[in-house]
Design an enzyme around this catalytic site. Structure first.
Site, PDB file in Angstrom:
ATOM      1  N   GLU A  43      33.320  14.816 145.097  1.00 44.80           N
ATOM      2  CA  GLU A  43      32.538  14.764 143.871  1.00 44.80           C
ATOM      3  C   GLU A  43      32.419  16.160 143.273  1.00 44.80           C
ATOM      4  OE1 GLU A  43      28.822  12.613 144.595  1.00 44.80           O
ATOM      5  OE2 GLU A  43      29.742  11.731 146.390  1.00 44.80           O
ATOM      6  N   GLU A  52      24.908  10.106 135.836  1.00 44.50           N
ATOM      7  CA  GLU A  52      23.984   9.484 136.793  1.00 44.50           C
ATOM      8  C   GLU A  52      22.620  10.137 136.651  1.00 44.50           C
ATOM      9  OE1 GLU A  52      23.269   8.908 141.637  1.00 44.50           O
ATOM     10  OE2 GLU A  52      25.024  10.004 140.899  1.00 44.50           O
TER      11      GLU A  52
END
Length: 410
Positions: free
Chosen positions: A216, A326
């Site tokens: 990520e 997010e």
């Protein structure tokens, strides 16, 4: 009379000292922690800091309050990993994905650059401070995704309580990397424990077996981790669904950095302006065909790599690639924490967040324009996403984001 005064002052001093001596433990005990437990935790924190903060050749004080340590490249945290004890640093990738244009690297600006740069053969590491670790629930969970939030930090997970997404997800397949261009914002968070981010996910494995592997990277605003509300460059990895392995940035061993100018965890500047100038960052993560290591490039500059050996499923390839926003909240209901610019995608360029030129790398090491993207928006009245029509300049792209709590998102 003078003697009486001295005695009164002495008694007062003793009372004041006694008050201050007992005040701290009493306050700590009231919160459920004894003085002994507090002292023990402080000892654990300092032991942890001595282990993770490597001895620098020089240090740079950043205007944002960070201290950037220039650590010899061979002494970086990565080599504390048991699988990397005898690791030979791969200073450069063996090659680049085909179809990658030969555009000159675009320098990444970080706030600490105002006061200096790290010398050759060192890497810049944001120093972890005592107060940073004390904000965490425990030393063991500093810089990691909390155990009570497992399976909530990924768009493919089934449990998303407290987490909201607006992401583009690839069809299942075999992937060897991805490239995206995102614009940088400074969203506000409702509480210091909330975070807002934009990132890419490369993953393989499954949650049901607790063996999902992820890579990520992106930018995030996360006061609980960094102590401020600045947008910061971050990376994360895990090989067991966030249970025991991996962490943010260089807080644990794993990622091998080769670049001496980019501080992972450092503040990124400038940020995009609503209705004004837009500032972008380009991320490229790809699997080196020869070494198998997963390299990361930022703005055309090689930063470092995740060694293939620290993974299980990602030693071969990824099965999914996602990118988008997010938001995580400590509240049970909806939050006013912003995603991206804090505005809905319908507002378009200059006002909404976007990710453009989304590409995937296939088994032949070719960059291909992303096709068949699935937009995942569990709460579209809070945070949404909207695809755009592919173009020569923007390739495959979408707008995303939102304000969170509003009349249609109670």
């Amino acid at each position: 009379m003078a003697e009486t005064t001295r005695r009164v002052c002495l008694v007062a001093l003793v009372v004041v000292l006694a008050f201050h001596f007992f005040e701290g433990p009493a306050m700590v005990a009231a919160s459920g922690t004894t003085a002994g437990e507090s002292a023990q935790r402080l000892r654990e924190v300092r032991i942890f800091l001595r282990r993770v903060n490597k001895a620098p050749i020089t240090s740079i004080q950043s205007p944002d309050g960070d201290i950037i340590d220039c650590v010899p490249i061979s002494k970086q945290p990565a080599f504390d990993h048991p699988l990397l004890k005898n690791h030979t640093i791969q200073m450069h990738p063996s090659g680049y994905p085909y179809g990658e244009s030969n555009i000159a690297p675009h320098p990444i600006t970080q706030t600490w650059h105002q006061n200096g740069k790290c010398p050759e053969n060192t890497i810049p590491i944001r120093r972890i401070k005592e107060e940073d670790v004390l904000r965490a629930s425990s030393v063991n969970w500093y810089g990691k995704k909390r155990p009570d939030d497992l399976q909530k930090f990924h768009p493919n997970s089934s449990a998303t309580s407290g987490h909201q997404y607006a992401v583009a997800s690839s069809p299942a397949g075999n992937y060897y990397g991805t490239k995206i261009t995102i614009n940088l914002w400074k969203p506000t968070t409702e509480s210091t424990q909330d975070f807002s981010l934009t990132q890419l996910w490369i993953d393989a494995g499954s949650y049901s077996n607790n063996d999902i592997n992820t890579i990520e990277a992106g930018w995030q605003v996360y006061p609980y981790l960094y102590g401020d509300a600045n947008p910061r460059l971050f990376i994360y990895w895990t090989r067991d669904g966030y249970q025991k392995t991996g962490c943010y940035n260089l807080g644990c061993s794993g990622f091998v950095q080769t670049n001496n100018q980019i501080a992972i965890g450092g503040t990124l500047a400038p940020q995009s302006v609503y209705g004004g100038s837009q500032y972008e960052i380009c991320f490229l993560v790809w699997k080196d065909p020869k070494s198998g290591n997963w390299w990361m490039q930022l703005g055309g500059t090689n930063v470092g790599y995740w060694p293939s050996c620290i993974f299980t499923h990602l030693q071969k390839s990824a099965s999914n690639v996602q990118c988008g926003g997010e938001v995580a909240s400590s509240e049970n209901g909806q939050t006013s924490t912003q995603m991206g610019s804090g505005h809905f995608p319908v507002e378009g360029f200059g006002k909404a967040s976007y990710i453009r030129n989304i590409k995937y790398i296939d088994s032949s090491n070719y960059l291909r324009s992303a096709k068949g993207l699935d937009l995942v928006t569990p709460a579209p009245n809070c945070y949404n996403a909207k695809s755009g029509t592919s173009s020569n300049d923007w390739g495959t792209y979408f707008f995303y984001g939102g304000p969170g709590r509003n009349p249609n998102c109670p």
